[in-house]
Each structure stands twice: as C-alpha cells, then as structure tokens.
Design a protein around this motif. Structure first.
Motif, PDB file in Angstrom:
ATOM      1  N   THR A  65      43.786  67.923 -42.957  1.00 16.30           N
ATOM      2  CA  THR A  65      45.008  67.715 -42.160  1.00 16.30           C
ATOM      3  C   THR A  65      45.710  69.082 -42.031  1.00 16.30           C
ATOM      4  O   THR A  65      45.408  70.007 -42.793  1.00 16.30           O
ATOM      5  CB  THR A  65      45.958  66.724 -42.849  1.00 16.30           C
ATOM      6  OG1 THR A  65      46.384  67.307 -44.088  1.00 16.30           O
ATOM      7  CG2 THR A  65      45.290  65.381 -43.127  1.00 16.30           C
ATOM      8  N   GLN A 121      56.253  65.819 -44.824  1.00 12.45           N
ATOM      9  CA  GLN A 121      56.568  64.446 -45.205  1.00 12.45           C
ATOM     10  C   GLN A 121      55.349  63.819 -45.864  1.00 12.45           C
ATOM     11  O   GLN A 121      54.236  64.329 -45.708  1.00 12.45           O
ATOM     12  CB  GLN A 121      56.895  63.637 -43.951  1.00 12.45           C
ATOM     13  CG  GLN A 121      58.161  64.063 -43.278  1.00 12.45           C
ATOM     14  CD  GLN A 121      58.349  63.339 -41.963  1.00 12.45           C
ATOM     15  OE1 GLN A 121      57.458  63.298 -41.141  1.00 12.45           O
ATOM     16  NE2 GLN A 121      59.521  62.785 -41.773  1.00 12.45           N
ATOM     17  N   THR A 122      55.585  62.699 -46.522  1.00 12.75           N
ATOM     18  CA  THR A 122      54.442  61.949 -47.034  1.00 12.75           C
ATOM     19  C   THR A 122      53.699  61.385 -45.819  1.00 12.75           C
ATOM     20  O   THR A 122      54.288  61.221 -44.757  1.00 12.75           O
ATOM     21  CB  THR A 122      54.893  60.792 -47.926  1.00 12.75           C
ATOM     22  OG1 THR A 122      55.787  59.995 -47.178  1.00 12.75           O
ATOM     23  CG2 THR A 122      55.576  61.293 -49.169  1.00 12.75           C
ATOM     24  N   THR A 181      51.244  63.026 -44.530  1.00 14.78           N
ATOM     25  CA  THR A 181      50.621  64.178 -43.870  1.00 14.78           C
ATOM     26  C   THR A 181      49.389  64.668 -44.641  1.00 14.78           C
ATOM     27  O   THR A 181      48.744  65.613 -44.221  1.00 14.78           O
ATOM     28  CB  THR A 181      51.620  65.355 -43.795  1.00 14.78           C
ATOM     29  OG1 THR A 181      52.080  65.628 -45.128  1.00 14.78           O
ATOM     30  CG2 THR A 181      52.823  65.030 -42.924  1.00 14.78           C
ATOM     31  N   GLY A 182      49.125  64.057 -45.788  1.00 17.68           N
ATOM     32  CA  GLY A 182      47.996  64.496 -46.611  1.00 17.68           C
ATOM     33  C   GLY A 182      48.390  65.615 -47.559  1.00 17.68           C
ATOM     34  O   GLY A 182      47.545  66.340 -48.070  1.00 17.68           O
ATOM     35  N   LYS A 183      49.680  65.726 -47.858  1.00 16.18           N
ATOM     36  CA  LYS A 183      50.112  66.856 -48.699  1.00 16.18           C
ATOM     37  C   LYS A 183      49.634  66.713 -50.146  1.00 16.18           C
ATOM     38  O   LYS A 183      49.424  67.719 -50.813  1.00 16.18           O
ATOM     39  CB  LYS A 183      51.636  67.039 -48.625  1.00 16.18           C
ATOM     40  CG  LYS A 183      52.444  66.069 -49.431  1.00 16.18           C
ATOM     41  CD  LYS A 183      53.899  66.472 -49.404  1.00 16.18           C
ATOM     42  CE  LYS A 183      54.818  65.296 -49.579  1.00 16.18           C
ATOM     43  NZ  LYS A 183      54.857  64.718 -50.903  1.00 16.18           N
ATOM     44  N   LYS A 222      40.584  60.391 -57.847  1.00 17.24           N
ATOM     45  CA  LYS A 222      39.659  60.330 -56.705  1.00 17.24           C
ATOM     46  C   LYS A 222      39.062  61.709 -56.415  1.00 17.24           C
ATOM     47  O   LYS A 222      37.859  61.867 -56.337  1.00 17.24           O
ATOM     48  CB  LYS A 222      40.447  59.803 -55.493  1.00 17.24           C
ATOM     49  CG  LYS A 222      39.618  59.569 -54.257  1.00 17.24           C
ATOM     50  CD  LYS A 222      40.324  58.683 -53.234  1.00 17.24           C
ATOM     51  CE  LYS A 222      41.589  59.288 -52.666  1.00 17.24           C
ATOM     52  NZ  LYS A 222      42.208  58.510 -51.613  1.00 17.24           N
ATOM     53  N   TYR A 223      39.914  62.707 -56.281  1.00 14.73           N
ATOM     54  CA  TYR A 223      39.417  64.037 -55.900  1.00 14.73           C
ATOM     55  C   TYR A 223      38.725  64.757 -57.059  1.00 14.73           C
ATOM     56  O   TYR A 223      37.918  65.650 -56.844  1.00 14.73           O
ATOM     57  CB  TYR A 223      40.551  64.918 -55.368  1.00 14.73           C
ATOM     58  CG  TYR A 223      41.357  64.284 -54.246  1.00 14.73           C
ATOM     59  CD1 TYR A 223      40.726  63.611 -53.205  1.00 14.73           C
ATOM     60  CD2 TYR A 223      42.749  64.363 -54.230  1.00 14.73           C
ATOM     61  CE1 TYR A 223      41.461  63.024 -52.184  1.00 14.73           C
ATOM     62  CE2 TYR A 223      43.491  63.780 -53.214  1.00 14.73           C
ATOM     63  CZ  TYR A 223      42.848  63.107 -52.200  1.00 14.73           C
ATOM     64  OH  TYR A 223      43.572  62.527 -51.200  1.00 14.73           O
ATOM     65  N   ASP A 261      52.102  54.754 -50.229  1.00 13.11           N
ATOM     66  CA  ASP A 261      51.037  54.751 -49.250  1.00 13.11           C
ATOM     67  C   ASP A 261      50.338  53.402 -49.317  1.00 13.11           C
ATOM     68  O   ASP A 261      49.502  53.171 -50.175  1.00 13.11           O
ATOM     69  CB  ASP A 261      50.075  55.900 -49.596  1.00 13.11           C
ATOM     70  CG  ASP A 261      49.006  56.055 -48.542  1.00 13.11           C
ATOM     71  OD1 ASP A 261      49.254  55.676 -47.388  1.00 13.11           O
ATOM     72  OD2 ASP A 261      47.922  56.543 -48.883  1.00 13.11           O
ATOM     73  N   ARG A 264      51.088  55.106 -40.189  1.00  9.21           N
ATOM     74  CA  ARG A 264      50.506  56.254 -40.895  1.00  9.21           C
ATOM     75  C   ARG A 264      49.084  56.521 -40.419  1.00  9.21           C
ATOM     76  O   ARG A 264      48.415  55.634 -39.902  1.00  9.21           O
ATOM     77  CB  ARG A 264      50.513  55.990 -42.410  1.00  9.21           C
ATOM     78  CG  ARG A 264      51.909  56.063 -42.970  1.00  9.21           C
ATOM     79  CD  ARG A 264      51.982  55.395 -44.323  1.00  9.21           C
ATOM     80  NE  ARG A 264      51.488  56.239 -45.388  1.00  9.21           N
ATOM     81  CZ  ARG A 264      52.176  57.200 -45.966  1.00  9.21           C
ATOM     82  NH1 ARG A 264      53.383  57.476 -45.551  1.00  9.21           N
ATOM     83  NH2 ARG A 264      51.664  57.907 -46.957  1.00  9.21           N
TER      84      ARG A 264
HETATM   85  P1  AMP Z   1      49.816  61.787 -48.522  1.00 11.22           P
HETATM   86  O1  AMP Z   1      50.666  62.413 -47.449  1.00 11.22           O
HETATM   87  O2  AMP Z   1      49.302  62.775 -49.479  1.00 11.22           O
HETATM   88  O3  AMP Z   1      50.529  60.625 -49.173  1.00 11.22           O
HETATM   89  O4  AMP Z   1      48.518  61.183 -47.807  1.00 11.22           O
HETATM   90  C1  AMP Z   1      48.580  60.124 -46.895  1.00 11.22           C
HETATM   91  C2  AMP Z   1      47.237  59.452 -46.666  1.00 11.22           C
HETATM   92  O5  AMP Z   1      46.347  60.313 -45.977  1.00 11.22           O
HETATM   93  C3  AMP Z   1      46.533  59.028 -47.951  1.00 11.22           C
HETATM   94  O6  AMP Z   1      46.096  57.690 -47.791  1.00 11.22           O
HETATM   95  C4  AMP Z   1      45.329  59.940 -48.051  1.00 11.22           C
HETATM   96  O7  AMP Z   1      44.244  59.275 -48.648  1.00 11.22           O
HETATM   97  C5  AMP Z   1      45.050  60.253 -46.584  1.00 11.22           C
HETATM   98  N1  AMP Z   1      44.433  61.576 -46.375  1.00 11.22           N
HETATM   99  C6  AMP Z   1      44.701  62.732 -47.028  1.00 11.22           C
HETATM  100  N2  AMP Z   1      43.959  63.740 -46.546  1.00 11.22           N
HETATM  101  C7  AMP Z   1      43.206  63.231 -45.560  1.00 11.22           C
HETATM  102  C8  AMP Z   1      42.212  63.779 -44.660  1.00 11.22           C
HETATM  103  N3  AMP Z   1      41.890  65.061 -44.688  1.00 11.22           N
HETATM  104  N4  AMP Z   1      41.631  62.955 -43.764  1.00 11.22           N
HETATM  105  C9  AMP Z   1      41.986  61.649 -43.719  1.00 11.22           C
HETATM  106  N5  AMP Z   1      42.907  61.060 -44.531  1.00 11.22           N
HETATM  107  C10 AMP Z   1      43.503  61.844 -45.440  1.00 11.22           C
END
Ligand code: AMP
Length: 536
Positions: A25, A46-47, A49-51, A94-95, A307, A335
């Motif tokens: 992202t 923001q949340t 966004t994959g932060k 997970k990661y 989430d 989202r």
């Molecule tokens: P977050 O903003 O970190 O709460 O992430 C929001 C959602 O995006 C979560 O469900 C993550 O699993 C998903 N996510 C994070 N990175 C990616 C990515 N590169 N591609 C697709 N989904 C993602």
C-alpha cells in the motif's frame, strides 16, 4: 512497486504472500525503506491504509538478527486501546510466521502473572497499552534500557484519551539511542510538538489527507426527534442490506440501553465499551468478527483502528462529540476499496455538531428519509449539547417544569405493527420480507425538505419498563455532564497514595465517558519547550 523492491527478506515475502498481499500500500511503499534504513519516521496515516504492516514488516526484518534478554524487550509498540494492541499482536504473528521472534502483549484485564512469565523469558517485541506498561515497570518486571525500536501508534488518539503523560514517562525510560516510529491519523500542532520531542530528524510520510473519509463510503443523515431515534435506527437496519454493522453511541450507558432495546426487538446484537471486563470485550469482538452477531453497539473504544473484514454499515446513533471521531467511526466500513454505508441519526439541536463534521470532511452529508418517520430540520441556534430534547435554549424551561409528553399516536401504531410482525416472522425473515415487499426502497435521499413544526409532547412511562430504560438519552447526558461527581472523584484521587492511583489508572483510561481533555492537569515537558512548528 512490489514487495521485493522494498528490501524485505525472502521469509518476509513468503509471509506477505501467505497473507494474500500482492502489492504494498502507499504507506508501506513510503515507510518500509526508511524504517529499514534505521531512520525515525513520522507517519500521517489513518487505520485501513495498511500502516500496521508498514511498521511491523521492517521491524521483523531488523529484529530477525539478535536475541532478547530476560525482562529486556528489544522493541516496544504503544497502542491506545487493548483491541488495537491485540490487533497489532495478530499482525505480528501473521507477518512473523517465518521467524522465531518472541512477543508479549501487555494489556489491562489480562493476568499479570502470564504477562510477567513471558517477560521473564525475554521478548523481542512488546506490545502494550501505556497504563499496563507503566504498572509492570513499577512492579520492577521490565527493564527498558534495551529497547531499540519504539512505535507510538495512533498518537492523536493517545492525546484524546489523556495518555500523553504516560507516553512521555515511558519515553523518558528509554535509551535516546533508538529508532522511533510515530503514527497519527491527524497532525494538529500539539501532535507535531510531541513528534518534535520524541523523534530525531524523522522522515515524514503521509497518505490520505487527514480527516477525509474513504470515498467508497456512502453517507446519510437523518434528523429526527429524540424519541424517534431508536425506531429510526431499527427501520434503517431493516431497510438496508446490513451484513454486519457497528452502531456507535457517545456514552457507555447508552450503549447498554440501546443494546438491550435491540435485543428486545429481536436483533442479534452485542455491546462493547470500556467498562466491560476484558474477557467479555474480547469474546464479543470475536463473535462479531466471526459473524455470530450481526450488530455491535459500541462506544468510541471501537472507533479507531478496529479492522472487521467487510463491515457493511456504520450507524451513528449519536452525532459524535468530536468531529474527527466521525471520520474514525465511518472509517470502519468501506475499507480496502470495498463499498460501505454510514448513517448518522441526529437531533435538530445537534446542527452545530453536524456543521463541524461537514466542515471537517469538506462536504455535505446527504439527508435521507426513512419511511414512516418524520424527519426534521437541523437547528443551528446556540443550544448546548446534552441539555435535553427539543433544542432548548438557556431561556427555555428546565427539565423539572417541562410537561412530560404523551407518546404520539403514530408511535403507538408503529409499535403495534412491529409486535404483530415479530409474532408472525423471525427477525431475519422479517428483514427480507420488508425489503422485498416495499414498492420502493424505504430509505431514500430527500429531494425536498419540508420543515416540520415541532410540537411539545408528553411522555408516559411504558408499563413494566424500568426507569433506566425510559430515561431520555438527553437526561442521561445531563447526568454525565454534571461536574460534581467527577470533581469529587478527582479530589479523592489526589488524596490517595501513588500506589492506589496506579491500580486505578487502568479504569480511568478505559472510561471513555469521562474524556480527559488535552492533558488534564498535567503540563507535559514537551509543551514547555519552544517549538519549531510554524504557528504551533
Ligand atoms: P491497517 O491500516 O494496518 O489496520 O490495515 C488495514 C487492512 O489492510 C488489514 O486488514 C490488513 O490485513 C490489510 N492490508 C495491509 N497491507 C495490505 C496489502 N499490502 N495488500 C492488501 N491488504 C493489506
């Protein structure tokens, strides 16, 4: 850009692939290379966004070499709520599936001894809420000198919740030779100053402009009389194709009242707020995530960062007190590019609060109607929020001399229809039947707005209903804004010794009814320092 371009190891790329991500992202693209370089990062994101992956992935990469020593965590992630902390811990699992990093989650409501045992074994990553973190430090269970990476997540939320003094304290325990990653959804001047105090020559990364709701969220506003709020919500839920929804209330006691009311009307609903035992909070959230319950009535404890995959709807049963909470609340839906719908139920006297939201998001919230409910106009008069229904001004009558109102005939009629519908069909079937049977969608955008003159009405207690359930919401609010009990509590806190205060700290944090505004009585050190920020 691909993940392979970001400098992450093969193991991490495998974990990313297993998580189903194909491309990074924007926040990940921007942040990951700088974190890997060891730079401090100031992220405005923001949340949603994959932060989380934006900081956890490079952290795993950095921490992969080296070992943790007993009670000396190598990295620390501070989160404002237990739910967010637990969510970040899940992301780490997970990661980090291909790595052998150890992690401990320090959140209130969980057993101290389990957490202490983990710390004793040594952890690479410590994820904590500030209160519990300080409690354990004061018990001598953690040494902070080995923390090389610090993440302060959701800094603006920390500020709202009054956690900054504790965050400052925690930072003061750390070695200045560390890497700091600081994330906030918004960057008001006080957050900038905080960042100035905690970060060294940070690289700034920013994604969506602050306070802009996702464009995939369809919004709607319903302005109704207070006594119509629950009914309008029920009709909305029935008329909309609700897969799952969070319904936000401003007050914890309203969460409980609305939750009971929805159950009574045959909806499958759970409740979530900061006064509930952590085990119950976790269980309810889990059931909601697993689609065992369709509706979650919640306070703002659920507004940030939660989430829930594919949440179809958000309902604001109350207009949020702080405009930015609107963005966070409705951001639970729509989202990852999915469609979402968000409806706000307002009372006429909440015109100013709605106007503040409109100003913040830079666009109108389209008014919508629900069949069978009279919608009203917003009033922008100088009316204090929470002072009772009907937009009373300072010169209006007080609650004691106001006549109690009789329930309007249409309201009684509606209830009768509802009871007979409940007898005939199960609630789920009822939803489908109503949607199909309606010649046109009951919920529609309003083309023409007809102001209705508001008549004073009396309210008769329903037979068998408890006082609590009957009390108008504005009365509850009134009870909540009374300053005497809060002041008394604060006075007694001052008299208590430090130890007792520490034990109570957790409750105070979780008490989102009594928001600490800014820093409360505390003057943080960073505010006393001159700022480089223009206008700050
Ligand atoms: P977050 O903003 O970190 O709460 O992430 C929001 C959602 O995006 C979560 O469900 C993550 O699993 C998903 N996510 C994070 N990175 C990616 C990515 N590169 N591609 C697709 N989904 C993602």
């Amino acid at each position: 850009m691909n993940f392979s371009d970001l400098g992450l190891s093969d193991e991490l790329q495998k974990a990313i692939g297993d998580a189903g991500y194909t491309t990074p992202t924007p926040i990940q693209e921007q942040a990951i290379p700088y974190v890997l370089m060891g730079r401090d990062v100031l992220g405005c994101a923001q949340t949603g966004t994959g932060k989380t992956a934006g900081f956890t992935l490079p952290m795993i990469e950095i921490l992969a070499s080296g070992r943790a020593r007993a009670r000396m965590p190598r990295s620390l992630i501070l989160e404002p709520t237990r739910e967010l902390a637990a969510q970040v811990a899940n992301s780490f699992e997970k990661y980090g599936a291909q790595h052998k990093l150890s992690m401990a989650l320090l959140i209130g409501g969980e057993s101290f001894s389990d957490q202490e045992r983990k710390l004793d074994r040594g952890v690479d990553v410590l994820i904590a809420t500030p209160g519990r973190m300080i409690d354990l430090y004061e018990r001598g269970k953690i040494l902070m000198s080995d923390v090389k990476i610090l993440v302060i997540d959701e800094a603006d939320r920390m500020l709202d919740m009054g956690f900054i003094p504790d965050v400052e304290r925690i930072v003061s325990l750390l070695s200045p030779i560390r890497q700091t990653l600081f994330f906030s959804a918004t960057m008001p001047p006080e957050i900038r100053r905080l960042a100035d105090a905690f970060l060294q020559n940070p690289k700034e990364v920013s994604v969506a402009p602050p306070a802009s709701p996702a464009t995939t969220v369809t919004q709607g506003l319903l302005v109704v009389d207070q006594d119509d709020k629950r009914e309008v919500l029920r009709r909305l839920i029935r008329s909309e194709d609700v897969k799952n929804a969070i319904i936000f209330c401003n007050r914890k006691r309203d969460v409980d009242i609305l939750h009971k009311s929805l159950i009574k009307h045959g909806f499958d609903a759970g409740a979530l707020h900061g006064d509930m035992a952590q085990s119950k909070r976790t269980e309810t959230l889990e059931r909601f995530r697993n689609n065992e319950i369709r509706l979650l009535v919640a306070s703002d404890v659920a507004a940030r960062g939660l989430d829930v995959q594919g949440l179809s709807h958000v309902f604001n049963f109350d207009v949020p007190i702080h405009a930015e909470d609107y963005v966070h609340r409705i951001g639970r839906t729509g989202r990852a590019g999915r469609e979402g719908r968000a409806f706000t139920v307002a009372m006429p006297e909440e015109g100013r609060a709605v106007a503040a939201i409109v100003k913040l998001i830079g666009r109108d919230i389209p008014p919508v109607d629900v069949e069978g409910i009279s919608t009203l106009e917003l009033s922008y008069d100088d009316v204090k929020r929470g002072r009772g229904r009907g937009g009373r001004t300072a010169s209006s009558s007080t609650s004691s001399d106001r006549p109690r109102r009789d329930r309007a005939p249409r309201e009684k009629q509606r209830e009768k229809q509802e009871i007979s519908a409940q007898v005939e069909v199960a609630p789920q079937v009822e939803v489908a039947t109503q949607v199909e049977a309606a010649p046109s969608r009951p919920l529609r955008e309003r083309s023409e707005r007809k102001p209705r003159e508001r008549q004073p009405r009396e309210r008769k207690p329903r037979e068998g209903a408890s006082d609590e359930a009957l009390r108008p919401i504005s009365m509850d609010r009134e009870a909540n804004v009374t300053t005497i009990p809060f002041q008394a509590r604060r006075d007694s806190q001052r008299q208590d010794n430090q130890r007792q205060d520490n034990h109570r700290r957790h409750d105070r944090y979780e008490d989102d009814d009594r928001r600490v505004v800014g820093f409360g009585d505390h003057l943080p050190a960073f505010l006393a320092r001159p700022s480089k920020v223009a206008g700050g």
